[in-house]
Design a protein around this motif. Structure first.
Motif, PDB file in Angstrom:
ATOM      1  N   GLY A  22      12.818   7.886   6.409  1.00 14.59           N
ATOM      2  CA  GLY A  22      12.404   6.880   7.388  1.00 14.59           C
ATOM      3  C   GLY A  22      10.896   6.769   7.492  1.00 14.59           C
ATOM      4  N   LEU A  23      10.210   7.926   7.513  1.00  9.77           N
ATOM      5  CA  LEU A  23       8.749   7.897   7.544  1.00  9.77           C
ATOM      6  C   LEU A  23       8.180   7.249   6.295  1.00  9.77           C
ATOM      7  CD1 LEU A  23       7.998  11.435   9.037  1.00  9.77           C
ATOM      8  CD2 LEU A  23       7.776   9.226  10.183  1.00  9.77           C
ATOM      9  N   TYR A  24       8.799   7.539   5.143  1.00 11.13           N
ATOM     10  CA  TYR A  24       8.327   6.937   3.890  1.00 11.13           C
ATOM     11  C   TYR A  24       8.506   5.426   3.907  1.00 11.13           C
ATOM     12  CZ  TYR A  24       8.251   5.683  -1.050  1.00 11.13           C
ATOM     13  OH  TYR A  24       7.980   5.071  -2.246  1.00 11.13           O
ATOM     14  N   LEU A  25       9.682   4.970   4.345  1.00  9.49           N
ATOM     15  CA  LEU A  25       9.913   3.527   4.397  1.00  9.49           C
ATOM     16  C   LEU A  25       8.983   2.851   5.401  1.00  9.49           C
ATOM     17  CD1 LEU A  25      13.827   3.411   4.227  1.00  9.49           C
ATOM     18  CD2 LEU A  25      12.186   2.910   2.401  1.00  9.49           C
ATOM     19  N   TYR A  26       8.717   3.519   6.524  1.00  9.76           N
ATOM     20  CA  TYR A  26       7.785   2.953   7.503  1.00  9.76           C
ATOM     21  C   TYR A  26       6.388   2.833   6.918  1.00  9.76           C
ATOM     22  CZ  TYR A  26       4.822   2.608  11.640  1.00  9.76           C
ATOM     23  OH  TYR A  26       3.880   2.203  12.540  1.00  9.76           O
ATOM     24  N   TRP A  27       5.954   3.876   6.223  1.00 14.78           N
ATOM     25  CA  TRP A  27       4.620   3.838   5.630  1.00 14.78           C
ATOM     26  C   TRP A  27       4.515   2.757   4.554  1.00 14.78           C
ATOM     27  CZ3 TRP A  27      -0.109   5.720   6.441  1.00 14.78           C
ATOM     28  CH2 TRP A  27      -1.019   5.661   5.403  1.00 14.78           C
ATOM     29  N   ILE A  28       5.549   2.640   3.708  1.00 11.94           N
ATOM     30  CA  ILE A  28       5.523   1.630   2.649  1.00 11.94           C
ATOM     31  C   ILE A  28       5.525   0.232   3.238  1.00 11.94           C
ATOM     32  CG2 ILE A  28       6.889   0.612   0.784  1.00 11.94           C
ATOM     33  CD1 ILE A  28       5.337   3.060  -0.062  1.00 11.94           C
ATOM     34  N   SER A  29       6.311   0.006   4.298  1.00 13.20           N
ATOM     35  CA  SER A  29       6.418  -1.334   4.878  1.00 13.20           C
ATOM     36  C   SER A  29       5.145  -1.758   5.594  1.00 13.20           C
ATOM     37  CB  SER A  29       7.597  -1.387   5.854  1.00 13.20           C
ATOM     38  OG  SER A  29       7.390  -0.473   6.928  1.00 13.20           O
ATOM     39  N   HIS A  30       4.332  -0.805   6.033  1.00 16.36           N
ATOM     40  CA  HIS A  30       3.127  -1.143   6.780  1.00 16.36           C
ATOM     41  C   HIS A  30       1.842  -0.897   5.993  1.00 16.36           C
ATOM     42  CE1 HIS A  30       6.038  -0.950  10.092  1.00 16.36           C
ATOM     43  NE2 HIS A  30       5.176  -1.658  10.805  1.00 16.36           N
ATOM     44  N   HIS A  31       1.849   0.062   5.066  1.00 16.93           N
ATOM     45  CA  HIS A  31       0.620   0.421   4.361  1.00 16.93           C
ATOM     46  C   HIS A  31       0.771   0.425   2.850  1.00 16.93           C
ATOM     47  CE1 HIS A  31      -1.079   1.675   8.227  1.00 16.93           C
ATOM     48  NE2 HIS A  31       0.054   2.309   8.465  1.00 16.93           N
ATOM     49  N   GLY A  32       1.916   0.008   2.327  1.00 16.62           N
ATOM     50  CA  GLY A  32       2.102  -0.004   0.883  1.00 16.62           C
ATOM     51  C   GLY A  32       1.359  -1.146   0.210  1.00 16.62           C
ATOM     52  N   ALA A  33       1.399  -1.133  -1.137  1.00  5.31           N
ATOM     53  CA  ALA A  33       0.685  -2.161  -1.899  1.00  5.31           C
ATOM     54  C   ALA A  33       1.270  -3.543  -1.643  1.00  5.31           C
ATOM     55  CB  ALA A  33       0.745  -1.824  -3.387  1.00  5.31           C
ATOM     56  N   ALA A  35       2.854  -4.536   1.061  1.00  5.97           N
ATOM     57  CA  ALA A  35       2.500  -4.943   2.425  1.00  5.97           C
ATOM     58  C   ALA A  35       1.054  -5.406   2.500  1.00  5.97           C
ATOM     59  CB  ALA A  35       2.736  -3.779   3.392  1.00  5.97           C
ATOM     60  N   LYS A  36       0.171  -4.727   1.776  1.00  9.26           N
ATOM     61  CA  LYS A  36      -1.239  -5.135   1.775  1.00  9.26           C
ATOM     62  C   LYS A  36      -1.406  -6.500   1.116  1.00  9.26           C
ATOM     63  CE  LYS A  36      -3.242  -0.494   1.882  1.00  9.26           C
ATOM     64  NZ  LYS A  36      -4.083   0.501   1.163  1.00  9.26           N
ATOM     65  N   ARG A  37      -0.698  -6.726  -0.001  1.00  8.58           N
ATOM     66  CA  ARG A  37      -0.792  -8.044  -0.647  1.00  8.58           C
ATOM     67  C   ARG A  37      -0.261  -9.141   0.267  1.00  8.58           C
ATOM     68  NH1 ARG A  37       0.780  -5.166  -5.435  1.00  8.58           N
ATOM     69  NH2 ARG A  37       2.952  -5.731  -5.056  1.00  8.58           N
ATOM     70  N   LEU A  38       0.851  -8.864   0.963  1.00  9.49           N
ATOM     71  CA  LEU A  38       1.409  -9.857   1.883  1.00  9.49           C
ATOM     72  C   LEU A  38       0.461 -10.123   3.038  1.00  9.49           C
ATOM     73  CD1 LEU A  38       3.792 -11.633   2.691  1.00  9.49           C
ATOM     74  CD2 LEU A  38       4.788  -9.647   3.843  1.00  9.49           C
ATOM     75  N   ALA A  39      -0.158  -9.059   3.571  1.00  4.60           N
ATOM     76  CA  ALA A  39      -1.108  -9.247   4.670  1.00  4.60           C
ATOM     77  C   ALA A  39      -2.328 -10.035   4.217  1.00  4.60           C
ATOM     78  CB  ALA A  39      -1.529  -7.879   5.221  1.00  4.60           C
ATOM     79  N   ALA A  40      -2.809  -9.757   2.992  1.00  7.38           N
ATOM     80  CA  ALA A  40      -3.951 -10.513   2.478  1.00  7.38           C
ATOM     81  C   ALA A  40      -3.590 -11.973   2.265  1.00  7.38           C
ATOM     82  CB  ALA A  40      -4.438  -9.885   1.170  1.00  7.38           C
ATOM     83  N   ARG A  41      -2.353 -12.229   1.763  1.00  9.58           N
ATOM     84  CA  ARG A  41      -1.916 -13.617   1.557  1.00  9.58           C
ATOM     85  C   ARG A  41      -1.792 -14.352   2.887  1.00  9.58           C
ATOM     86  NH1 ARG A  41       1.137 -15.304  -2.661  1.00  9.58           N
ATOM     87  NH2 ARG A  41      -0.096 -13.788  -3.812  1.00  9.58           N
ATOM     88  N   LEU A  42      -1.254 -13.674   3.907  1.00 10.99           N
ATOM     89  CA  LEU A  42      -1.138 -14.294   5.217  1.00 10.99           C
ATOM     90  C   LEU A  42      -2.505 -14.523   5.851  1.00 10.99           C
ATOM     91  CD1 LEU A  42       1.895 -12.298   6.675  1.00 10.99           C
ATOM     92  CD2 LEU A  42       1.883 -14.666   5.872  1.00 10.99           C
TER      93      LEU A  42
END
Length: 325
Positions: A22-33, A35-42
């Motif tokens: 769960g911690l791994y999935l949380y980290w990937i969904s918020h700080h993964g590559a 997620a970062k690309r999606l945040a930059a696109r948004l």
């Protein structure tokens, strides 16, 4: 009793595994590559206005700082937009205000060391200047690496567009296929071009904006070839194929030159760093011997003269080993 303990151990193991997952999935969904690309696109497509009754805008806006008063201060500073463009070209998400904060924090280390240790004022100033330049050097390094990666991806991009045109696709749809198939950072840049065209921006303006975001000579040649073909006609697929071949040959020549000049560049690095390494080693092994440079006025003048001559030597060696292709 043993069965109960064994069941408890198994359940504890499963709970631990699920918690880690769960911690791994949380980290990937918020700080993964992704997620970062999606945040930059948004962020690229987000409006500059905010909710809550304020006026919204469909124009893309990049804030200079999170602080409103600092934004008003930076707006009147000449050249701040050019500096902000350099930050965007480096691929870093920091704003100009945050960059200035990092620079001020690094520069403050010199006076702090001056308070903690008996260091000369000139040494404090020099140390502050050197440390304050570290954030800018990091930005330049990231920008250079990103532009180099974009340049390496450009021949493949030209081939993808050429193949799409030969298959019967239009140039805008070929740009969309390129944005989907090409990896970042070039895929993200062409995605912006494709989105701008879909939102009503003219082809010429969208390609011009691309050259502003990515200041690469090969990309400018690519854009010029496309614009000339749109005005005068011709086989664009063949033109782009030739451009991709020329870019590959130039990159191959540049790689050969870097390999042949590697010895000279290594010698320049050694000659540039050797005096500072010697001073650092002597300061540790024999502090009294090197202390004269911080206490005697004549020695301080000689040290300043030596630093000036070494700076000239470093700039001259840099000019010799940098070969433009």
């Amino acid at each position: 009793m043993n069965t109960t303990f064994l069941t408890f151990a198994v359940l504890l193991f499963l709970a631990t595994v699920l918690a880690i997952e769960g911690l791994y999935l949380y980290w990937i969904s918020h700080h993964g590559a992704q997620a970062k690309r999606l945040a930059a696109r948004l962020e690229l497509g987000s409006p500059s206005g905010q909710a809550g009754g304020q006026q919204l805008s469909i124009l893309k806006d990049r804030k200079l700082s999170d602080s409103p008063w600092l934004v008003r201060l930076l707006t009147v500073v000449p050249g701040v937009q050019t500096f902000d463009r350099a930050l965007k070209q480096s691929g870093m998400t920091m704003t100009v205000g945050r960059f200035l904060g990092y620079t001020a924090a690094c520069a403050a280390i010199g006076p702090v060391l001056g308070v903690l240790t008996p260091i000369n004022l000139m040494v404090q100033v020099g140390l502050s200047c050197v440390l304050a330049s570290i954030p800018w050097l990091m930005v330049r390094r990231n920008r250079k690496q990103r532009l180099r990666q974009l340049e390496r991806q450009l021949p493949d991009a030209a081939d993808v567009i050429a193949r799409a045109l030969r298959a019967g696709h239009s140039f805008p749809s070929a740009l969309g296929m390129l944005a989907d198939e090409m990896a970042d950072p070039l895929g993200a840049e062409f995605r912006i071009v494709f989105d701008e065209i879909n939102f009503g921006v003219s082809m010429n303006t969208a390609l011009y904006n691309l050259t502003e975001r990515v200041p690469i000579d090969d990309l400018r040649y690519f854009v010029i070839a496309v614009l000339i073909q749109r005005e005068s006609g011709g086989n664009l697929a063949e033109i782009l194929g030739n451009i991709g071949f020329i870019i590959r040959e130039r990159l191959k020549l540049f790689g050969k030159i870097r390999a042949l000049s590697a010895e000279g560049r290594l010698s320049a690095w050694i000659l540039a760093l050797l005096p500072f390494v010697v001073v650092a080693v002597l300061s540790v092994l024999n502090p009294g011997f090197i202390k004269i440079f911080w206490t005697d006025p004549t020695a301080e003048k000689l040290a300043g003269l030596c630093l000036g001559m070494m700076t000239l030597g470093i700039l001259w060696m840099r000019k010799i080993i940098r070969i433009r292709v």
